[in-house]
Motif scaffolding. Structure first.
Motif, mmCIF file in Angstrom:
data_model
loop_
_atom_site.group_PDB
_atom_site.id
_atom_site.type_symbol
_atom_site.label_atom_id
_atom_site.label_comp_id
_atom_site.label_asym_id
_atom_site.label_seq_id
_atom_site.Cartn_x
_atom_site.Cartn_y
_atom_site.Cartn_z
ATOM 1 N N ASP A 6 0.823 -1.202 0.000
ATOM 2 C CA ASP A 6 0.000 0.000 0.000
ATOM 3 C C ASP A 6 0.858 1.255 0.000
ATOM 4 O OD1 ASP A 6 -1.794 2.032 1.971
ATOM 5 O OD2 ASP A 6 -2.822 1.070 0.320
ATOM 6 N N ASP A 7 1.926 1.248 0.824
ATOM 7 C CA ASP A 7 2.823 2.407 0.865
ATOM 8 C C ASP A 7 3.522 2.600 -0.472
ATOM 9 O OD1 ASP A 7 2.110 2.752 3.469
ATOM 10 O OD2 ASP A 7 3.866 1.759 4.305
ATOM 11 N N SER A 10 1.117 4.061 -3.013
ATOM 12 C CA SER A 10 0.886 5.486 -2.745
ATOM 13 C C SER A 10 2.050 6.323 -3.231
ATOM 14 C CB SER A 10 0.653 5.705 -1.250
ATOM 15 O OG SER A 10 -0.473 5.001 -0.811
ATOM 16 N N SER A 14 1.919 9.208 -6.117
ATOM 17 C CA SER A 14 2.398 10.560 -5.833
ATOM 18 C C SER A 14 3.456 10.993 -6.821
ATOM 19 C CB SER A 14 2.941 10.627 -4.402
ATOM 20 O OG SER A 14 3.477 11.882 -4.135
ATOM 21 N N GLN A 20 -4.339 6.756 -10.164
ATOM 22 C CA GLN A 20 -4.998 6.257 -8.970
ATOM 23 C C GLN A 20 -5.823 5.005 -9.257
ATOM 24 O OE1 GLN A 20 -4.592 7.538 -5.826
ATOM 25 N NE2 GLN A 20 -5.664 5.700 -5.197
ATOM 26 N N THR A 278 -3.151 13.035 -7.265
ATOM 27 C CA THR A 278 -2.403 12.403 -6.173
ATOM 28 C C THR A 278 -3.221 12.190 -4.905
ATOM 29 O OG1 THR A 278 -1.606 14.527 -5.308
ATOM 30 C CG2 THR A 278 -0.291 13.473 -7.042
ATOM 31 N N ARG A 280 -3.610 14.257 -2.491
ATOM 32 C CA ARG A 280 -2.948 14.877 -1.345
ATOM 33 C C ARG A 280 -3.814 16.032 -0.863
ATOM 34 N NH1 ARG A 280 1.032 11.570 0.656
ATOM 35 N NH2 ARG A 280 2.232 10.671 -1.060
#
Length: 334
Positions: A6-7, A10, A14, A20, A278, A280
């Protein structure tokens, strides 16, 4: 699904490597694979961490974590106390302090802050603390330079020294503290150069405001480029803040409302596009905050009528909602 996966997804989203929806598809595929493995014990399962060492590791980790946090806090408090002491000393005794005492106080504080930051960076310890101390040290060094030279030349030299130190720190360290310090130094630099270099003594305030507005657009471009090599979220958020500062300057400029609207719309639009790519939240917060301040203020200056402001906001709202519908439809078709 593994938190490591998952990290990593992401991070790739980014960085713009994946969209996505692609990352979501990979997550769904991983979840499906894990569910299938659990339903059929005979199938090979995705790699998992050994179950045995985990309790032992979890038992040993809290103490170092607490120690690490305590050291970080002590470092921040130490740097803040030193900076506070210098500020109190100079404010309380500025008139009584001689030039040599002023220079010594500022230089000593800058040397201590920058020295501690360099030592921590060389030891590869506490990178976040090192970056924060370096950010404070750059600003204090610029102040010490101004005190040593004085006058218009001192202000320009102080900005140059502080900016050079901050640029070296941004190149060496990766934490966002130095990016924030760089933004502050560049903002002061725009005002100093506008007032002391580019604007003649007989220049009017509105003309100075327009020059400063152009300077903040350049600052926004610098941080947009920095976002390609350093902390993207912080850099692009600061670029949005620079566009906001430019808009405020153009509002002061005589007949600068149209330019304020253009700048105050372009910056948030770029941030909202970045948010769409992203997810964010900082981009959305900064972008919406700029729109909510610049549009009502600029429209009121243009129309001098609250009804005109309301009509302009309705038009802007309709454009934004239409963009949302078009983007949503495009994504559903994809």
């Amino acid at each position: 699904m593994s938190s490591r996966l998952d990290d990593e997804l992401s991070r790739l989203v980014s960085a713009g490597v994946l969209r996505q929806y692609q990352a979501d598809s990979i997550r769904d595929a991983a979840d499906a694979e894990i569910d299938a493995a659990l339903a059929d014990p005979g199938r090979p399962r995705p790699h998992q961490e050994p179950a045995e060492p985990e309790p032992a590791r979890s038992k040993r980790s809290p103490a170092p974590a607490r120690t690490s946090a305590l050291v970080e806090v002590l470092g921040y408090v130490g740097g803040a106390l030193l900076l506070g002491a210098v500020a109190l000393l100079t404010l309380a005794n500025w008139g009584e302090m001689g030039r040599a005492a002023r220079i010594t106080t500022g230089t000593a504080a800058a040397v201590v802050l920058l020295g501690a930051a360099v030592v921590l960076a060389l030891l590869r310890r506490r990178e976040q603390l090192s970056s924060a101390l370096a950010a404070l040290g750059c600003c204090v060094a610029g102040f010490a330079t101004y005190v040593a030279i004085e006058g218009e030349t001192g202000r320009v030299a102080g900005v140059v020294i502080a900016l050079a130190l901050a640029a070296g720190g941004v190149w060496w360290l990766t934490q966002p503290s130095l990016l924030v310090a760089t933004f502050g130094i560049l903002a002061v630099g725009v005002l100093v150069i506008t007032a002391d270099v580019l604007t003649p003594d007989t220049g009017s305030a509105p003309n100075s405001a327009g020059i400063a507005g152009t300077g903040f657009i350049i600052v926004a471009f610098v941080f947009a480029m920095l976002g390609l090599v350093r902390d993207q979220v912080t850099s692009w958020s600061l670029a949005g803040a620079a566009m906001f500062s430019s808009s405020i300057c153009w509002l002061v400029q005589e007949r600068g409302e149209i330019m304020a609207l253009a700048v105050g719309t372009a910056g948030p639009a770029a941030l909202l596009v970045a948010y769409g790519r992203t997810r964010r939240s900082a981009y959305a917060v900064v972008g919406c905050a700029i729109l909510l301040v610049i549009w009502p203020t600029a429209l009121y200056q243009l129309t001098d009528n609250l009804a005109g402001v309301a009509i302009g906001l309705v038009v802007a709202s309709a454009v934004l909602l239409l963009a949302v519908l078009m983007l949503s439809r495009r994504r559903s078709n994809a």
